[in-house]
Design a protein around this motif. Structure first.
Motif, PDB file in Angstrom:
ATOM      1  N   LEU A  57       0.831  -1.198   0.000  1.00  0.00           N
ATOM      2  CA  LEU A  57       0.000   0.000   0.000  1.00  0.00           C
ATOM      3  C   LEU A  57       0.871   1.256   0.000  1.00  0.00           C
ATOM      4  O   LEU A  57       0.597   2.220  -0.719  1.00  0.00           O
ATOM      5  CB  LEU A  57      -0.924   0.001   1.223  1.00  0.00           C
ATOM      6  N   LEU A 105      -7.768   5.483  -4.337  1.00  0.00           N
ATOM      7  CA  LEU A 105      -6.569   5.077  -5.076  1.00  0.00           C
ATOM      8  C   LEU A 105      -6.904   3.989  -6.094  1.00  0.00           C
ATOM      9  O   LEU A 105      -6.457   4.028  -7.240  1.00  0.00           O
ATOM     10  CB  LEU A 105      -5.505   4.570  -4.104  1.00  0.00           C
ATOM     11  N   ALA A 139       2.086   1.720  -3.434  1.00  0.00           N
ATOM     12  CA  ALA A 139       1.010   2.130  -4.334  1.00  0.00           C
ATOM     13  C   ALA A 139       0.658   3.600  -4.128  1.00  0.00           C
ATOM     14  O   ALA A 139       0.339   4.315  -5.077  1.00  0.00           O
ATOM     15  CB  ALA A 139      -0.227   1.262  -4.120  1.00  0.00           C
ATOM     16  N   MET A 140       0.761   4.063  -2.866  1.00  0.00           N
ATOM     17  CA  MET A 140       0.447   5.459  -2.583  1.00  0.00           C
ATOM     18  C   MET A 140       1.485   6.406  -3.185  1.00  0.00           C
ATOM     19  O   MET A 140       1.209   7.579  -3.408  1.00  0.00           O
ATOM     20  CB  MET A 140       0.378   5.683  -1.068  1.00  0.00           C
ATOM     21  N   PHE A 172      10.363   3.641 -13.899  1.00  0.00           N
ATOM     22  CA  PHE A 172      10.584   2.700 -12.800  1.00  0.00           C
ATOM     23  C   PHE A 172      12.022   2.187 -12.798  1.00  0.00           C
ATOM     24  O   PHE A 172      12.614   1.996 -11.742  1.00  0.00           O
ATOM     25  CB  PHE A 172       9.606   1.525 -12.888  1.00  0.00           C
ATOM     26  N   PHE A 222      -7.293   5.678  -9.674  1.00  0.00           N
ATOM     27  CA  PHE A 222      -5.906   5.701 -10.134  1.00  0.00           C
ATOM     28  C   PHE A 222      -5.474   4.342 -10.687  1.00  0.00           C
ATOM     29  O   PHE A 222      -5.041   4.249 -11.832  1.00  0.00           O
ATOM     30  CB  PHE A 222      -4.963   6.143  -9.012  1.00  0.00           C
ATOM     31  N   LEU A 223      -5.621   3.293  -9.880  1.00  0.00           N
ATOM     32  CA  LEU A 223      -5.109   1.991 -10.311  1.00  0.00           C
ATOM     33  C   LEU A 223      -5.954   1.409 -11.439  1.00  0.00           C
ATOM     34  O   LEU A 223      -5.406   0.877 -12.416  1.00  0.00           O
ATOM     35  CB  LEU A 223      -5.051   1.033  -9.118  1.00  0.00           C
ATOM     36  N   LEU A 246      -5.171   3.126 -14.758  1.00  0.00           N
ATOM     37  CA  LEU A 246      -3.879   2.667 -15.287  1.00  0.00           C
ATOM     38  C   LEU A 246      -3.986   1.236 -15.819  1.00  0.00           C
ATOM     39  O   LEU A 246      -3.422   0.900 -16.861  1.00  0.00           O
ATOM     40  CB  LEU A 246      -2.801   2.717 -14.202  1.00  0.00           C
ATOM     41  N   LEU A 273       2.841   5.855  -6.084  1.00  0.00           N
ATOM     42  CA  LEU A 273       2.724   5.796  -7.551  1.00  0.00           C
ATOM     43  C   LEU A 273       2.258   7.108  -8.183  1.00  0.00           C
ATOM     44  O   LEU A 273       2.868   7.572  -9.139  1.00  0.00           O
ATOM     45  CB  LEU A 273       1.786   4.661  -7.951  1.00  0.00           C
ATOM     46  N   PRO A 274       1.153   7.706  -7.689  1.00  0.00           N
ATOM     47  CA  PRO A 274       0.710   8.938  -8.347  1.00  0.00           C
ATOM     48  C   PRO A 274       1.773  10.028  -8.327  1.00  0.00           C
ATOM     49  O   PRO A 274       1.745  10.930  -9.153  1.00  0.00           O
ATOM     50  CB  PRO A 274      -0.508   9.362  -7.509  1.00  0.00           C
ATOM     51  N   LEU A 323      -8.001   4.127   0.213  1.00  0.00           N
ATOM     52  CA  LEU A 323      -7.826   2.926  -0.607  1.00  0.00           C
ATOM     53  C   LEU A 323      -8.842   2.908  -1.742  1.00  0.00           C
ATOM     54  O   LEU A 323      -8.506   2.628  -2.901  1.00  0.00           O
ATOM     55  CB  LEU A 323      -7.982   1.677   0.268  1.00  0.00           C
TER      56      LEU A 323
END
Lengths: 288, 302
Positions: free
Chosen positions: A110, B23, A113-114, B284, B27-28, B31, A116-117, B20
């Protein structure tokens, strides 16, 4: 040690007092500021072609203030930024509290993932939002203002709240857990501890996070460009279409107004947080 | 000390749920859809079939697109390099400034950073264009120098030709450095500020010059900070859209401009999706490289 340096004439490490470095600083400042200052100065220039100084005028400000589409765009930007700030601060504070306080499985995932933006290139997020609002959740058109801005507001919140979370979490690192234990010993429950002990400690970072979210939202062009429609134009998108067309004094005047707003916001940040906001923590910028 | 989530289930659920939810949904999932699209094919104007094909990725390794990827990396690297050269002395000056001045110097660097990106880019257009302030000054000098030379009995200079400063690769790099310089200065300053000053003093006392002290003492010690500065500058420069779009010419397109075109004018979403994910993978990889470097550095110190 620092004090001793101040008294001594040019200490070995007082690089700021050496002329090559001073010259360098002046050069970089000119590089950073000359374009912006000329832009502001020429917004008062009484010449349509805007090349040679012809005299002082406020005409272009008058034009800007009567330009309905520009004003609408500006109003849209401020509304989006305000709502985005409010929601981002709430979500960001929750995220910070979650990651700072609790131990749970999947926390590392998590946490990643937080982030990521924050690291995903803007263009990728822009197209993701475009696809999402085109195919999965089409935002109904023709809604009354400000509901028609929903898609833009949602995308702005998505990239803003993780930044707020970073700022708030950095602040929570300085929290003395004994305070929380004391509150609990004195009979406060979970909720009361959060309300009366934790949130007051968070407060400066909530203000800093709010200013950050507001600026990020106001500043964003790329992601808005992919989510805005013909009747949901924001200030940067409007300026973009004007700039593509030509360099005009009206754009200078509108830009000057926004620069002044930025300076005011920065001054507010300084006021609320003291010089600490710019120097103290000297944490690298949260945009990082 | 963190507490287990079981001890305060209701608080945990409240602070976990909304972020959560946001997100994942906003967002997820978007994508993930782009990712799925990158394996799809266009059928008709708006329909996309999920065929599981790799053709979008194989198209991306055609020389045209590889060229653009290489060029984007090159431009971003050049930008980063110039930012280090410009920013290092500034970070040094801030580090060794008296406390009060320090705050003002940081503000000096940060204020343009908070200014709207579009306005900053527009300001550069006004400076660099043919009738811009740089060329005006140049024209003025040219005219006067010409007059002077005629006066001295030499051949006149001929017609004035403005410098081509806009709509080319020079303008793109100039604009990217202009925009990203603060990104570099802050992490550099943060790293330099943590240095043990006595090491610098020792180096100077033992006879090393300032340049040698910087290169052999400061640079290696500040390496983690320099690395994070590089990363913070390189990533946004690599994905830059606005600067190449407004300041660049027809041959200064970067990855982001190609992606935008697939989603707007060219209307080839699957290919655009594949390009987006390639750009993301590159980002990445850059982050992972920096993390590995930082880890190795920390290991060497321990």
């Amino acid at each position: 040690m620092r004090k001793r340096q101040k008294r001594a004439a040019p200490g070995p490490l007082e690089y700021l007092r050496r002329w090559p470095l001073q010259a360098w600083l002046v050069m970089v400042s000119v590089f950073l500021y000359a374009p912006l200052l000329t832009l502001m100065a020429f917004s008062f220039n009484d010449s349509k072609r805007n090349i040679v100084w012809k005299g002082f005028t406020l005409n272009y400000y008058e034009q800007v203030l009567h330009d309905q589409s520009l004003l609408t765009a500006f109003g849209n930007s401020l509304t989006i930024a305000a709502i985005c700030t409010l929601v981002s601060v709430i979500l960001g504070a929750m995220t910070a509290l979650l990651l700072w306080r609790f131990r749970f499985s999947g926390k590392t995932v998590l946490d990643g993932a937080m982030a990521l933006p924050i690291v995903v290139p803007e263009i990728c997020m822009g197209v993701a939002m475009l696809v999402f609002f085109a195919k999965v959740m089409p935002w109904p058109s023709g809604l009354p203002w400000p509901l028609n801005l929903g898609a833009i507001i949602i995308s702005h919140i998505s990239f803003s709240f993780p930044f707020v979370a970073v700022v708030v979490r950095a602040r929570m690192a300085s929290f003395n857990r004994e305070l929380e234990e004391a509150a609990k010993d004195l009979g406060a429950g979970e909720w009361m501890t959060i309300r009366d002990v934790i949130i007051p400690h968070m407060q400066p970072s909530l203000i800093a996070g709010a200013l950050l979210a507001f600026t990020l939202s106001l500043d964003d062009f790329v992601i808005t460009f992919f989510t805005s429609g013909p009747d949901t134009v924001t200030f940067p998108v409007k300026v973009y279409s004007m700039v593509r067309f030509s360099v005009t004094p009206e754009v200078n005047a509108a830009s000057t107004l926004l620069i002044v707003l930025t300076v005011i916001l920065t001054a507010l940040a300084l006021r609320f947080q003291g010089t600490d906001a710019v120097a103290g923590g000297h944490a690298p910028d949260p945009k990082a | 000390m963190e507490q287990s989530w079981r001890k305060a289930k209701s608080v945990f659920a409240l602070v976990l749920g909304p972020p959560l939810f946001w997100l994942v949904l906003f967002f997820l999932i978007p994508l993930a859809i782009v990712w799925v699209y990158s394996f799809g094919t266009n059928i008709g104007l708006t329909q996309i079939a999920f065929t599981g094909t790799f053709s979008n990725y194989t198209r991306a390794i055609e020389p045209l697109y590889v060229g653009i990827f290489v060029k984007s990396v090159g431009v971003a690297a050049l930008t980063t390099g110039l930012c280090i050269v410009l920013g290092f002395p500034v970070a040094l000056a801030i580090t060794f400034a008296p406390d009060k001045l320090k705050a003002w110097l940081i503000l000096l660097i940060m204020l343009p950073f908070w200014t709207n990106l579009l306005i900053r880019t527009y300001a550069l257009i006004a400076v660099l264009r043919d009738e811009g302030y740089v060329n005006m000054t140049y024209h003025w000098l040219w005219t006067h120098a010409g007059g002077l030379m005629t006066f001295a009995g030499l051949k006149p200079l001929g017609d004035f030709v403005p410098l081509e400063l806009l709509h080319n690769n020079f303008a793109v790099v100039f604009g990217l450095v202009y925009v990203h310089l603060p990104f570099m200065v802050l992490p550099l300053y943060s790293a330099l500020d943590r240095l043990d000053r006595s090491l610098l003093e020792a180096s100077l006392d033992l006879g090393a010059g300032h340049a040698r002290t910087m290169l052999q003492i400061v640079a290696p010690l500040a390496l983690p900070g320099i690395a994070s500065g590089i990363l913070i500058t390189f990533i946004p420069a690599l994905g830059a859209y606005l600067t190449p779009d407004l300041l660049g010419g027809p041959d200064s397109q970067m990855i982001a401009n190609i992606i935008e075109r697939q989603f707007k004018r060219a209307n080839d979403w699957p290919f655009g999706a594949a390009l987006s994910f390639l750009l993301m993978y590159m980002t990445f990889i850059a982050i992972a490289l920096q993390a590995v470097l930082a880890k190795r550095n920390a290991g060497a110190k321990a």
